[in-house]
Scaffold this active site. Structure first.
Site, short mmCIF file in Angstrom:
data_model
loop_
_atom_site.label_atom_id
_atom_site.label_comp_id
_atom_site.label_asym_id
_atom_site.label_seq_id
_atom_site.Cartn_x
_atom_site.Cartn_y
_atom_site.Cartn_z
N LYS A 1 -3.29 57.97 -31.35
CA LYS A 1 -2.62 57.07 -32.30
C LYS A 1 -1.20 56.76 -31.82
O LYS A 1 -0.72 55.63 -31.94
CB LYS A 1 -2.59 57.71 -33.70
CG LYS A 1 -3.97 57.76 -34.35
CD LYS A 1 -4.01 58.68 -35.57
CE LYS A 1 -5.45 58.86 -36.04
NZ LYS A 1 -5.58 59.84 -37.13
N GLN B 1 -3.13 63.85 -40.80
CA GLN B 1 -4.34 64.06 -40.00
C GLN B 1 -5.26 65.07 -40.69
O GLN B 1 -4.85 66.17 -41.04
CB GLN B 1 -3.95 64.57 -38.59
CG GLN B 1 -5.12 64.74 -37.65
CD GLN B 1 -5.81 63.42 -37.31
OE1 GLN B 1 -5.17 62.40 -37.09
NE2 GLN B 1 -7.14 63.42 -37.33
N ASP C 1 -3.71 54.82 -44.60
CA ASP C 1 -5.10 55.28 -44.51
C ASP C 1 -5.94 54.78 -45.69
O ASP C 1 -7.16 54.86 -45.65
CB ASP C 1 -5.13 56.81 -44.49
CG ASP C 1 -5.47 57.35 -43.12
OD1 ASP C 1 -5.94 56.56 -42.28
OD2 ASP C 1 -5.26 58.55 -42.87
#
Lengths: 348, 348
Positions: free
Chosen positions: A108, A152, A175
């Protein structure tokens, strides 16, 4: 299921195998997939073993589309910097020392760099308290240079994932896992601030390949918060008829065989065989499953949920693994981060 | 679609017609619907015209179950009052002079009274501003005697429904329409504070009739925020395989015919004919549709989305209209108000 799909540079097996194909007609006449035929056919030795042999699915090239999207994002980031002096920023919080998580976070970070997005990282030891994680989220929530915050997953088992994800400010929830964003995704005539990256990547691929969704019969295998459920909700927003099948479904194959669009997000290697697929269907394979492979330097290779060699002889179009949904997921994360920065700074 | 279903006391036609029945076996052996046979059969003259003539569906008596639930609620309300000195309170905001809305609000008020819940009402003229409505919501949000707030829909067209519904404190959102509650309903392993009343009533009826949901093929007709989508999400939480069909679905009948559990929430009178239903299916009819009827004193009668006379010869169990889902919706509103008071005052 992994939230970001690994893109093994050394393993483009599936993609290479079917990069040439005989196109089959997709059901909709408006589809790109008209009855053109390519020069070369796929070089599988097992072609004759499969009942449906009239052709091979078009490869939906997620890697290619993701690269295009990243180029578009890079241009917008550059424009934003020169006009507004603002650089979009993504903060990632990593707790613990899971190797796969560290790899995803690294990818990422590299992806951010490649398009000019600033990346920030908080790496906390496995034994950190929930409070410590929340403290970092709070700091990123207040940091004007951070436009997106990503925690994460999975978190260490002693932490309450819900508490932590809910702490992310919805305006930075790139997200799309905050229940407020999820609720607005699920509700008609509402607009979530962010759509979860993997399902967003699936729909984006369908759009970019001009595959009609409205009125299509779409089936999603899997009911996770990360892929299955939001993918179905997105397809419903696009006016598809939707079904969700899962571990408790008794007649999965019967249902998937009715799908014009099939999204496989079961997290089980090769579970979707050719007989699960309606001839001419579009198949998006979200699975990322390591399987043993003595020929591979790592001792394993990554396969999807779909038995590709069978599926590509039945479907009209299919995403490979790797090189399909995986790169799109990261591209959508960058896209959401840019979107956030644009919204915060009212730059359109 | 109306949020609260009218229960015309003068019209229990459908309910009366099939209050006696020949029971047919439901697919699951665990179901209550074993192969018992009742003494009396339904007196339809058209029985022979229907292909499936082996029996009539069991009537799922929403009126009866709702009365039981109201009795249970009344007992709990009384206990709460005597132990804690707290009386649960429901506030309803009605804007404009729609006759149907006024009737629904009146029914809710009467229902509150019947179980000992206090009811509060703010009736605002049609030309009120959004700000005025928000002011009332804010007052009820802060009022400790109010445990549930319900904004009667539809609102006048000059108002933003989203802004208004979002202003209700999620702890008092007894309709379950706040996106945060909706998101937690849609997400796995999350718990919404409240579940929308009509779909909650559907599931409650299935539970009370001991109709298994897990692993069943459930199809919902309609995708509204009020019924269709939350009903499908609830069925998914109960581990059914779910499908949502709607106006854009091309092969509705083909899909509904696969349903073990069929929820009709299309808002179209008699759209679901016998041929749409799988023999032995359980059918829940959410529709409330007025149709002209010269024989009725009002000039109309209320029918559901399901053509009852055909359906009851194919299904194993069915809710009548009126007397099915309607009373359950109001019972669930009372249930949500009690739940809210219990949660706020930590009384379990």
């Amino acid at each position: 299921m992994a939230r970001v799909l690994p893109l093994s540079k050394g393993n483009t097996l599936v993609h290479q195998l079917c990069c040439r194909f005989i196109l089959r007609r997709f059901q909709s006449s408006s589809s790109l997939f008209s009855a053109r035929r390519s020069v070369d056919s796929c070089s599988y030795s097992s072609v004759a073993d499969i009942e449906v042999t009239e052709g091979y699915a078009k490869v939906i090239d997620g890697k290619l589309i993701a690269a295009q999207i990243r180029d578009e994002i890079a241009m917008e980031v550059s424009k934003m910097k020169s006009v507004k002096g603002i650089v979009p920023g993504l903060a990632v919080i990593l707790v613990g020392d899971r190797k796969d998580s560290a790899t995803y976070v690294q990818r990422k970070k590299e992806a951010c760099e490649s398009v000019g997005i600033s990346s920030y990282e908080a790496c906390l030891p496995d034994h950190s308290s929930e409070k410590e994680v929340l403290k970092h989220i709070s700091a990123y929530n207040d940091d004007p240079s951070v436009h997106g915050i990503l925690v994460q997953l999975p978190l260490p088992s002693h932490m309450n994932e819900e508490n932590i994800l809910n702490a992310v400010r919805i305006e930075k929830d790139v997200d799309g896992f905050h229940p407020l964003n999820f609720g607005n995704l699920a509700m008609r005539d509402r607009e979530p601030l962010f759509i979860p990256c993997t399902p967003k990547g699936c729909i984006e691929l369908l759009h970019r390949y001009n595959i009609g969704i409205k009125g299509k019969n779409a089936v999603v295998i899997g009911r996770s918060n990360i892929v299955g459920t939001p993918a179905a909700l997105l397809l419903l927003r696009e006016e598809a008829t939707i079904s969700i099948v899962h571990a408790e479904t008794k007649n999965v194959e019967e249902i998937t065989r009715q799908a014009d669009i099939l999204i496989a997000a079961a997290g089980q290697a090769n579970i979707v065989t050719g007989s699960w697929i309606k001839p001419g269907a579009v198949v998006l394979d979200v699975g990322i499953n390591p399987v043993e492979d003595a020929d591979s330097p790592q001792g394993y290779r990554i396969v999807g949920d779909v038995k590709y060699d069978e599926a590509c002889k039945v479907a009209s179009a299919i995403t490979p693994v790797p090189g399909g949904i995986g790169p799109m997921t990261i591209a959508m994360l960058l896209s959401n981060t840019l979107l956030s920065a644009k919204r915060i700074h009212n730059f359109w």
